[in-house]
Scaffold this motif. Sequence first.
Motif, PDB file in Angstrom:
ATOM      1  N   PRO A  66       1.145  -1.143  -0.105  1.00 43.07           N
ATOM      2  CA  PRO A  66       0.217  -0.318  -0.137  1.00 43.07           C
ATOM      3  C   PRO A  66       0.844   1.335   0.004  1.00 43.07           C
ATOM      4  O   PRO A  66       2.232   1.327   0.646  1.00 43.07           O
ATOM      5  CB  PRO A  66      -0.711  -0.120   1.416  1.00 43.07           C
ATOM      6  N   MET A  67       0.739   3.050  -0.368  1.00 45.22           N
ATOM      7  CA  MET A  67       0.774   3.944  -0.276  1.00 45.22           C
ATOM      8  C   MET A  67       0.975   4.423   1.305  1.00 45.22           C
ATOM      9  O   MET A  67      -0.573   4.135   1.159  1.00 45.22           O
ATOM     10  CB  MET A  67       0.706   4.750  -1.276  1.00 45.22           C
ATOM     11  N   PRO A  68       1.504   4.904   1.730  1.00 46.35           N
ATOM     12  CA  PRO A  68       1.360   5.468   3.355  1.00 46.35           C
ATOM     13  C   PRO A  68       1.024   6.451   3.458  1.00 46.35           C
ATOM     14  O   PRO A  68       0.495   7.387   1.711  1.00 46.35           O
ATOM     15  CB  PRO A  68       2.434   5.772   3.464  1.00 46.35           C
ATOM     16  N   GLU A  69       0.083   7.027   4.068  1.00 44.12           N
ATOM     17  CA  GLU A  69      -0.689   8.014   4.103  1.00 44.12           C
ATOM     18  C   GLU A  69      -0.345   9.211   5.254  1.00 44.12           C
ATOM     19  O   GLU A  69      -0.588   9.589   6.396  1.00 44.12           O
ATOM     20  CB  GLU A  69      -2.171   7.717   4.636  1.00 44.12           C
ATOM     21  N   THR A  70       1.193   9.215   3.951  1.00 44.03           N
ATOM     22  CA  THR A  70       2.157  10.656   4.995  1.00 44.03           C
ATOM     23  C   THR A  70       2.654  11.082   3.626  1.00 44.03           C
ATOM     24  O   THR A  70       2.058  11.519   2.579  1.00 44.03           O
ATOM     25  CB  THR A  70       3.160  10.259   5.784  1.00 44.03           C
ATOM     26  N   ASP A  71       3.496  12.256   4.244  1.00 47.09           N
ATOM     27  CA  ASP A  71       3.242  13.036   3.578  1.00 47.09           C
ATOM     28  C   ASP A  71       4.988  12.636   2.653  1.00 47.09           C
ATOM     29  O   ASP A  71       5.428  11.396   2.956  1.00 47.09           O
ATOM     30  CB  ASP A  71       4.856  14.365   4.365  1.00 47.09           C
ATOM     31  N   LEU A  72       4.555  12.664   1.545  1.00 50.21           N
ATOM     32  CA  LEU A  72       5.835  11.504   0.396  1.00 50.21           C
ATOM     33  C   LEU A  72       6.902  11.923   0.321  1.00 50.21           C
ATOM     34  O   LEU A  72       7.963  11.553   0.098  1.00 50.21           O
ATOM     35  CB  LEU A  72       5.187  12.240  -0.950  1.00 50.21           C
ATOM     36  N   ALA A  73       7.334  13.763   1.275  1.00 49.07           N
ATOM     37  CA  ALA A  73       8.610  13.648   0.823  1.00 49.07           C
ATOM     38  C   ALA A  73       9.210  12.784   2.244  1.00 49.07           C
ATOM     39  O   ALA A  73      10.599  13.170   2.006  1.00 49.07           O
ATOM     40  CB  ALA A  73       8.353  15.466   1.095  1.00 49.07           C
ATOM     41  N   GLU A  74       8.626  12.902   3.025  1.00 48.39           N
ATOM     42  CA  GLU A  74       9.047  12.239   4.103  1.00 48.39           C
ATOM     43  C   GLU A  74       9.466  11.319   4.024  1.00 48.39           C
ATOM     44  O   GLU A  74       8.785  10.266   3.239  1.00 48.39           O
ATOM     45  CB  GLU A  74       8.373  12.557   5.889  1.00 48.39           C
ATOM     46  N   LYS A  75      10.515  10.639   4.243  1.00 46.86           N
ATOM     47  CA  LYS A  75      11.444   9.320   4.298  1.00 46.86           C
ATOM     48  C   LYS A  75      10.626   7.805   5.541  1.00 46.86           C
ATOM     49  O   LYS A  75      10.560   8.447   6.556  1.00 46.86           O
ATOM     50  CB  LYS A  75      12.937   9.426   4.906  1.00 46.86           C
ATOM     51  N   GLN A  76      10.044   6.602   4.456  1.00 48.72           N
ATOM     52  CA  GLN A  76       9.906   6.622   5.565  1.00 48.72           C
ATOM     53  C   GLN A  76      10.121   5.296   5.860  1.00 48.72           C
ATOM     54  O   GLN A  76      10.023   4.412   4.327  1.00 48.72           O
ATOM     55  CB  GLN A  76       7.662   5.573   4.709  1.00 48.72           C
ATOM     56  N   LYS A  77      10.018   4.121   6.580  1.00 47.52           N
ATOM     57  CA  LYS A  77      10.556   2.857   7.009  1.00 47.52           C
ATOM     58  C   LYS A  77       9.603   2.091   6.396  1.00 47.52           C
ATOM     59  O   LYS A  77       8.634   1.609   7.531  1.00 47.52           O
ATOM     60  CB  LYS A  77      11.675   2.138   8.011  1.00 47.52           C
ATOM     61  N   CYS A  78       9.357   1.080   5.737  1.00 45.80           N
ATOM     62  CA  CYS A  78       8.125   0.254   5.406  1.00 45.80           C
ATOM     63  C   CYS A  78       8.758  -0.946   5.927  1.00 45.80           C
ATOM     64  O   CYS A  78       9.573  -1.616   4.379  1.00 45.80           O
ATOM     65  CB  CYS A  78       7.585   0.213   3.906  1.00 45.80           C
ATOM     66  N   ARG A  79       8.603  -1.841   6.738  1.00 45.07           N
ATOM     67  CA  ARG A  79       8.699  -3.142   7.705  1.00 45.07           C
ATOM     68  C   ARG A  79       7.628  -3.943   7.691  1.00 45.07           C
ATOM     69  O   ARG A  79       6.179  -4.186   7.300  1.00 45.07           O
ATOM     70  CB  ARG A  79       9.004  -2.668   8.716  1.00 45.07           C
ATOM     71  N   ILE A  80       7.936  -5.354   6.558  1.00 44.67           N
ATOM     72  CA  ILE A  80       6.819  -5.750   6.682  1.00 44.67           C
ATOM     73  C   ILE A  80       7.476  -7.482   7.641  1.00 44.67           C
ATOM     74  O   ILE A  80       8.940  -7.571   6.939  1.00 44.67           O
ATOM     75  CB  ILE A  80       7.228  -6.866   4.407  1.00 44.67           C
TER      76      ILE A  80
END
Length: 197
Positions: free
Chosen positions: A46-60
Amino acid sequence: MSLFIETICYQNGEFRNLELHQNRLNKTRFKCLGMDDEWNLASILPMPETDLAEKQKCRIVYGEDFESIEFLPYQIRPIHSVRLVEHNSIEYKYKSLDRSQFELLKDSVAEDEIIIVQKGQITDTSYSNLVFFDGENWVTPSRYLLNGTMRQALLREGKILEEEINPKDFNKFLSFKLINAMMNLEESPELDISIIC
């Protein structure tokens, strides 16, 4: 049942090195769990519901099926001291959820981070691959615990070289960096070689 993890960097609307993560995930499911169905992460994540410029860690977290997928803000941890730790039997060929062997090693030292030495050769830290700067090139150890996706990408792009490194080689290096899925060569802080003890 064994559980495994993938950590993928998401920033500016894109998953970084997604193909490499997908290859590792599918190889792990086949080699460790006997699963020969291949997952297509691009169509699953899924795409996160956050600011797209902020780096996110997608943890699966996964096994035969997905256990969880979460997005977390990522901040680079400051490191001021590093201890060499000899451990010849530690293995981490597949990115397992169980990281207790690393936690035990880290708990045994007072420094911020560890570098694991196996049979006299430099491998990885507790959570990253390494690159060392000799004044001209960035070099990653040819011996590693986990062949990280960022390590693979940087080698493929010709941004780093690979060679055997042991502690006595440190005198030819000026600095080093930790690299992983969340920290590429530009993002990772450059650390003076003298902080390794």
